[in-house]
Structures are given as structure tokens and as C-alpha cells.
Design an enzyme around this catalytic site. Structure first.
Site, PDB file in Angstrom:
ATOM      1  N   GLN A 221     103.393  54.282   7.038  1.00  0.00           N
ATOM      2  CA  GLN A 221     102.910  53.916   8.368  1.00  0.00           C
ATOM      3  C   GLN A 221     101.794  52.871   8.273  1.00  0.00           C
ATOM      4  OE1 GLN A 221     103.322  58.522   9.644  1.00  0.00           O
ATOM      5  NE2 GLN A 221     102.122  57.346  11.069  1.00  0.00           N
ATOM      6  N   CYS A 369      98.342  63.113  16.623  1.00  0.00           N
ATOM      7  CA  CYS A 369      97.060  63.237  17.313  1.00  0.00           C
ATOM      8  C   CYS A 369      96.030  62.479  16.516  1.00  0.00           C
ATOM      9  CB  CYS A 369      96.621  64.673  17.456  1.00  0.00           C
ATOM     10  SG  CYS A 369      95.772  65.321  16.014  1.00  0.00           S
ATOM     11  N   GLU A 738     100.595  60.280  21.549  1.00  0.00           N
ATOM     12  CA  GLU A 738     100.317  61.637  21.106  1.00  0.00           C
ATOM     13  C   GLU A 738      99.825  62.556  22.200  1.00  0.00           C
ATOM     14  OE1 GLU A 738      99.350  58.951  19.370  1.00  0.00           O
ATOM     15  OE2 GLU A 738     100.428  59.215  17.490  1.00  0.00           O
TER      16      GLU A 738
END
Ligand code: CDP
Length: 783
Positions: A221, A369, A738
Site C-alpha cells: 500500500q 481506520c 474507513e
């Protein structure tokens, strides 16, 4: 000159996702789709024990198997100074075990073979002599005086404690509690869970022995950050490292860390002079990579008689696993748990956190999150509901009484965060209206008289996303600023290169829409690329809902840079002064003479063919964005359930989700993000949990034991929106990816507790399986 322009599908348009064409045609390009000439395959031997001394590893039988090229052990890695690696939070982590294993599933040895199946078969021929040691699986066990020392190799480490962190004002909070009319408390646990992306982790490491060029295709990522980390860890020159993250089949935080498998494959390619591919299987992914949560929390709230909140105390123990591997978005150990005061105007708060090593795989990734916001939000929203009942107020009224008011923004919280904007009442009012709250409460009372248990759960969350401002946010000292590079070609088509790595969020579409909004080029005429560290601007990666607030902002900024130059070019073409030129929806017009116009396409052509003397050719640029603050999306969720007291089963009847993520770039994509988050929130509340037995065996090692919600179990979602733009973001957008995961678990649990409160049930730790609900009812009734 230009004809009347067609509508530009910029911000606010539900443009169909450009990337889906290749995905639905099966033409995505994932790591396992990469095949290089001479490529070898790697498989990893993992420890069956959670804690055991490693006496010996003998790979000679495996080495003798036809097709096996090499057996890699910790000893071999140590010879190259690669048996240990630094983690993103500054700890160290074993690449291959040399001394003892510290969690079940830890990497013990690797086999490189001509074929992936031979590599797997050879693992069974490696002889390992383990000597089991005492196991620690919870922070409570880790803190015990006689607990085995997990990190005995760390100089100065005499126990299993990693960090202590505090935030807020202890004195002011103590004073608030001393003066309180009522104090309410709650102990709860947010279970260890796994991001479980569809595509597991893997890589293809290709180091050219002649040139020293290292090309590593990997499920990451954060390709640019990983390039720098590899340069630091392996000592390779950074210009010779190219990290390519092609299509990523879901990340959710799981693909942020550097896993040992990447390092072993890279070392193997370097030593053998061949590309080496490593692809995890599902069980490996579920037992050894990036867990999340596992937070044990205690909360207390001080209240006045009339229901005014006056103080909040929270303490928590974090189970970090055997290595503290997660990245911290700020220098503070539990990241953004500062947001634990949530949407409430709390004059005093004090939070403490302690992290512990245990014999579990490293945890703490930012799973959908922003680094502990999920746990913080869950804590406050559960505590608020219990507090409302304790003082005999309706939970909606109680929240409304204590919300930070719209005119209090920017609002400084008791833990020192500056919330940029919000209108919590509006989101709550819309959610209550959509769910029909007043009527539902009546129906609930009637149902109760008939012996039916209906529950209504609310959660009014505040998220904090978009890390972040360079003063406070870095990983290993590298500031969390991200970039976007834009080139407009002579024919008016454009190429946007972004530092964020998409893993399903639709960046190829939404970021093109931002350019479309600024320059008036249609999104389908803008190619968006990402994920190749040789060909994209620097950035710290995609996680924690940061793409839109950071890279989205950089995209708007670079577009504006180009618009400035384009205006000069337009003035040259229109033979007027620059001040007289206006740009709207891809057309440059002359003030007061709107018929005199050129299009962005005319201007782009002129940038290469007909530019004024003294101007540089071309229409391209790059921008890096340093956000002045984070963004604070919020929302109110309302969930209605019916609980069967005889079986403990609960059924979701309604889910109403009102979200505010500021200006929505692509409403359809935003809704998809919210659906995904709500599904994950429901999963955690209802069924997801990675369990471990007393010996540290990971029970949730497959999808039969680790239960993810499918379309079958997932309830229907009814969505609503309010729009409170972020005042400092160039386009007013806040992140959203998120939020629903952060906000929804508490709404589901609150609904079940709402149904069971009159029976005496005060709390059930997630996941609320029917067995646990039934047991809680029995215990409450037994007194
Ligand atoms: O950081 P990550 O990309 O996971 O999440 P995000 O920035 O919250 O955005 C998820 C997706 O929703 C992206 O495609 C965004 O561009 C899009 N989005 C949007 O269209 N409007 C917003 N206000 C926020 C996000």
C-alpha cells in the site's frame, strides 16, 4: 473557436469506475500474474509453536529434493546481516528465526525451487528441533510478574511492556470526577481481527546481478516508502530499487508493513541471480500478517445530574504481538486514540495506554481506520449509551445535549486535537428521521409487552483522517506529505501520476474527476497511474483514509498550477491580457465577451506548438501537499435489531447510516465505500474474531473458522448524507473509506444491549455470537 462545451463530469458526478473494465474482464494484473524468465518460487516454513527455543534447523533432506535450489535459514540470513529488520515503528523484527520463535506461524526457514509445489513439498523435509517455552497471549498475562520474557534478545528489555502513553489533563479530569453527580464505567475488549484482503500478500523480487537493479513487484500500500525502507535495510542504493505494486486485491492496512517474506525473496534473488516469487496462501495470510485491534479498554464518564458530560477517563492495554511492527502516523504510540472524546463537548479527559508484547503475530495495522480510531470510537459510543441509561435519558437526547455545537468549530478537544468542522446535530437529526426514531421507540415498548425484544442502537462517531501535517506526522522521520504529477499532452488528454496506491477505492476515477473539475478535461481523457516507485511522485502510501485529504488535495493543487499557465497560453491565443481570461469547465473566455473562447484542448496544443516567447514549452507540473490539519468526517448510524432471548440469536431489521465526508467527489464510490465499511463493522460486531487457545495456537486460520460476512448475512443499508466541507481542503473533501468501519460496530452492539438492558445485560464483548448473547442473558437473570 470552440463550440458550446459538453458537461464536465467533475466533482459530484457518479462517474462509473474506469478501473472496473479490466477487473470484470479478468484482465487485472496482480502479483501472481507476473511471470519473469528464469523465475524461481519460494515457500516459507512456519513455526507450529507460539514460543519455543530453536535448537537446530536442518535443511539437508529438503535440499536433496529434485527441483530445490536453496534452503534459506536464519543462520544464512544472519551471515548477510539480514536475520533481523527494523519495523516501521522503530522496533526490530526477526526475518528468519535464529534464537527462538515468538508466535505461531513465524518464519523459520524458506525453500527456493523451480516450481511452487516442489517448494511447498520441500518444507516438510526440513528438520527443526524446537524446545517449547511458556506462552503469553494477553496483555494481562504479559504484565504478570512471572511471565516469560518474549523479547529477551533486546538489550535492556526486562519485561513484556513496550510503551506507556498518556494524553489529556489528568488533574482537570480528576477534579471533574471528584465533583461528578454520577460516574459511569465500562470495561470492554475490541477483539483481534484480520483485514483479510481477497488477494494475499506476495512479491516477485528481481535483482539483476549485472546492473544491481532491484525490481520488486509487491503487494504494498506504500511503494515509495517501501523503496526507502529497503534502501535503509538492505543497504542497496535507492535509485536502483524499483517497487512496483500493480493491481492490489484489497489491502485494508494488511499491506502496509514490510513482511519477512519480501526480505527473504529479495535476498534469495540477490544471492541466486534469478527472480524469486513468493505468494502466501490463505492460512499464512491469516496467521502471520498484520492483525488489528486486540485492545482491552476501561472507560469512565463523569456526569452532572442533568446529563451534562464533565469528564472522561480511559485506560487501555494494547496487545501488539511479538514485534511492534505497525507504523505510527504520529510520534505518539497509540496514534489517534486522542479522538476518544468523540463528538462530545467534554471539558476534561485523560487517556493512558500501555502496549505489551505477547506470543501472537504482530498486530496494530491501520485496518480500515486511522490507527486506533476504531477502538476509541467504539469505547466512547458504548460508554455513552450505558451512561444514558444509567441516568435515565434517551440515548439520542443524551448525545444531542452533549454534542459539540456547529458554531464551536474549529474545536479543540480535551486531548488537544483541533476538529476542523462538523454539524453533529444535523447528521443525528437526519438519521433519526430516516429510521423513524420516535415511532420506533413506541413500537419497541409495545413489542416488549408482547415479550419481543427489539433494540435500537445509535452511534455518532467522529473520525480523524488524512495524516498528515508535517509537524506531527511521519514514519521513520519521513514526513507524511504526498504528491501528484500532471501532464497534459498536446491533444488535450492528460496523465496524472499519484503517490497513493489504489487497492479498490477507485482512485483512477475519482482523482481524474478532481482534474476534470479544475481543468475541464473529461475524466475518461485522463489516465491515472500509481504504484510504480520509478514513475510516481513520493508519498507515504494509502491507508487510514488519507488518500483524498492528501493526494486528492495535491491533485487539485497541481491542476491549479497548470491552470495558471494555461490561462497565460489562452491569453496569448485570444490576444488579450491574462487578467481578462476566465476559466470555467474547460473553456477560457474573455471577460465581457463570452463568445471569445478557447478550450483547454486548444491551449494544450498551443503549449507545444504556439507558445509566447519567453515561456517554457509544455503543460505539466508536480505538487506536494502539506495539509494544515487532518479532516474530521462524522456521522450517525442507527441500527434496529430483534433478539431472541431463548437462543441468543439477533437479527438486524434496519441499518440507517448518515455520513458526512464533506464534498463528495463521486457519490457512487462514496456509497460503495460506506457499504464496505458497514459490512466490516457488522462482521466485527456479529462474527469476526481471530481466536487463540492457551498455547497460542491461532484457531482462525481459515475462512471456516474466521467468519467474514457474506452477502447472505449482511443486512440492507439505507444511506443518507449531510455535507460539511472541510474548510482547509482545496476541494472541501474529507476522507471516507474507513468511517463506516469506525462508526458502525458500536451501533450494532448498542442495538443488542438496548434490547437486553431491561433484562440486566450491561455489556457483551464483540463478536456478539448467539452463544455469548444467550449466556449474557442467563448470567443477568441469575443476578
Ligand atoms: O484513503 P482511501 O483512499 O482509502 O480513502 P478515502 O480517501 O477516504 O477515499 C475512498 C474513495 O472515496 C476514493 O476513491 C475517494 O476519492 C472517494 N471519495 C470521494 O469521492 N469523496 C469524498 N469526499 C471522499 C472520498
Amino acid at each position: 473557436m470552440a463550440a458550446e462545451a459538453e458537461e464536465i463530469r467533475g466533482i459530484g458526478h457518479s462517474v462509473r469506475r474506469k478501473e472496473d473494465d479490466r477487473f470484470i474482464r479478468g484482465a487485472g494484473n496482480y502479483i501472481d500474474d507476473i511471470h519473469l524468465p528464469g523465475m524461481l518460487h519460494m515457500a516459507i516454513l512456519r513455526s507450529p509453536f507460539a514460543h519455543a527455543k530453536l535448537n537446530s534447523v536442518d535443511g539437508s533432506r529438503a535440499q536433496a529434493l529434485e527441483g530445490v535450489i536453496a534452503v534459506v535459514t536464519g543462520e544464512l540470513m544472519a551471515q548477510h546481516n539480514l536475520a533481523w529488520m527494523p519495523t516501521l515503528s522503530g522496533d526490530t523484527e526477526a526475518v528468519l528465526v535464529t534464537d527462538k520463535v515468538r508466535f505461531q506461524g513465524q518464519e523459520v526457514a524458506a525453500v527456493i525451487a523451480t516450481d511452487p509445489y516442489i517448494a511447498k513439498d520441500a518444507l516438510e523435509l526440513i528438520d527443526v528441533d524446537y524446545e517449547p517455552l511458556g506462552v503469553v497471549i494477553s496483555p494481562q498475562q504479559a504484565a504478570a510478574a512471572d511471565a516469560p520474557l518474549i523479547r529477551d534478545e533486546k538489550e535492556g528489555q526486562t519485561d513484556n511492556h513496550i510503551y506507556h502513553w498518556e494524553s489529556g489533563d489528568k488533574e482537570a479530569t480528576d477534579a471533574a470526577f471528584a465533583q461528578a453527580d454520577k460516574v459511569v464505567s465500562l470495561d470492554t475488549w475490541y477483539p483481534r481481527s484480520h483485514p483479510a484482503p481477497l488477494e494475499t500478500c506476495g512479491c516477485v523480487a528481481d535483482i539483476n546481478p549485472a546492473t544491481g537493479q532491484a525490481t520488486i513487484y509487491m503487494t504494498s500500500q506504500a511503494p515509495q516508502l517501501i523503496r526507502t525502507v529497503f534502501a535503509l535495510v538492505a543497504g542497496l542504493p535507492e535509485e536502483k530499487i524499483r517497487i512496483v505494486s500493480p493491481d492490489i486485491g484489497g489491502g485494508f492496512g494488511n499491506k502496509v508493513p514490510v513482511y519477512p517474506g519480501y526480505v527473504i525473496a529479495t535476498a534469495a534473488s540477490l544471492l541466486l541471480g534469478h527472480p524469486v516469487k513468493w505468494i502466501e496462501d490463505r492460512t499464512e495470510n491469516l496467521i502471520s500478517t498484520g492483525f488489528a485491534r486486540d485492545f482491552w479498554m476501561h472507560g469512565e464518564m463523569a456526569l452532572k445530574e442533568d446529563g451534562t458530560m464533565t469528564g472522561l477517563r480511559v485506560s487501555l492495554d494494547a496487545n501488539e504481538g511479538a514485534f511492534h511492527a505497525d507504523a505510527q502516523p504520529s510520534k505518539l504510540k497509540v496514534g489517534l486514540f486522542h479522538v476518544v472524546s468523540g463528538s462530545y463537548d467534554l471539558p476534561a479527559a485523560h487517556v493512558t495506554a500501555d502496549g505489551y508484547y505477547t506470543n501472537k503475530a504482530p498486530g496494530g495495522v491501520a485496518y480500515r481506520c486511522s490507527f486506533r480510531v476504531t477502538e476509541a470510537s467504539f469505547m466512547i459510543e458504548r460508554l455513552v449509551q450505558n451512561a444514558a441509561y444509567e441516568i435515565g435519558m434517551d440515548p439520542a437526547e443524551f448525545r444531542k445535549k452533549n454534542f459539540i455545537e456547529k458554531d464551536q468549530f474549529p474545536y479543540t478537544s480535551a486531548t488537544g486535537l483541533t476538529y476542523d468542522s462538523g454539524d453533529y446535530q444535523a447528521a443525528m437529526d437526519l438519521a433519526l428521521e430516516k429510521v423513524g426514531y420516535a415511532q420506533l421507540r413506541k413500537e419497541q415498548a409495545e413489542a416488549r409487552e408482547q415479550g419481543r425484544l427489539i433494540g435500537i442502537g445509535l452511534a455518532s462517531f467522529t473520525e480523524i483522517v488524512g495524516a498528515g501535517p508535517h509537524k506531527d506526522y511521519d514514519i521513520l522521520g519521513i514526513k507524511m506529505n504526498d504528491g501528484a504529477e500532471l501532464r497534459v499532452h498536446p491533444t488535450g488528454k492528460a496523465h496524472l501520476k499519484i503517490s497513493s496506491q489504489t487497492q479498490g477505492q477507485g482512485h483512477e476515477t475519482t482523482f481524474a474527476q478532481i482534474v476534470a473539475e479544475e481543468l475541464g478535461i473529461q475524466p475518461e481523457d485522463i489516465k491515472v497511474t500509481h504504484g510504480d516507485s520509478d514513475d510516481t511522485p513520493y508519498g507515504l502510501g494509502t491507508y487510514a483514509s488519507r488518500s483524498t485529504p492528501t493526494v486528492g488535495a495535491a491533485t487539485a493543487m497541481v491542476s491549479r498550477k497548470l491552470a495558471d499557465k494555461a490561462r497565460k497560453l489562452a491569453a496569448h491565443l485570444l490576444e488579450v491580457s491574462e487578467e481578462d481570461v476566465e476559466l470555467a469547465k474547460g473553456r477560457f473566455t474573455v471577460k465581457g465577451a463570452p463568445d471569445k473562447a478557447v478550450t483547454i484542448q486548444d491551449v494544450a496544443f498551443a503549449a507545444y506548438t504556439n507558445f509566447p516567447d519567453g515561456m517554457e514549452a509544455g503543460l505539466e507540473g508536480v505538487a506536494y501537499y502539506d495539509p494544515p490539519n487532518l479532516t474530521y468526517p462524522f456521522g450517525t448510524y442507527a441500527v434496529v435489531v430483534e433478539v431472541d432471548a431463548d437462543t441468543g440469536q439477533w437479527k438486524v431489521e434496519r441499518v440507517v447510516a448518515v455520513d458526512d465526508c464533506g464534498v463528495r467527489i463521486n457519490p457512487m464510490i462514496v456509497e460503495g465505500q460506506i457499504h464496505g465499511g458497514l459490512t466490516e463493522g457488522f462482521g466485527i460486531a456479529a462474527m469476526e474474531q481471530i481466536t487463540f487457545d492457551e498455547e497460542g495456537n491461532c484457531i482462525g486460520a481459515n475462512f471456516l473458522d474466521y467468519l467474514l460476512p457474506t452477502a447472505w448475512e449482511t443486512p440492507k443499508f439505507e444511506l443518507g448524507e449531510t455535507v460539511t466541507p472541510s474548510p482547509h481542503h482545496p476541494i472541501g473533501a474529507k476522507g471516507v473509506g474507513e468511517s463506516a468501519t469506525v462508526g458502525s460496530p458500536a451501533a450494532f452492539v448498542n442495538a443488542v444491549i438496548d434490547a437486553l438492558w431491561p433484562l440486566g445485560v450491561r455489556n457483551i464483548d464483540m463478536p456478539l455470537t448467539s452463544g455469548k448473547v444467550w449466556e449474557a442473558i442467563q448470567n443477568a437473570q441469575a443476578g
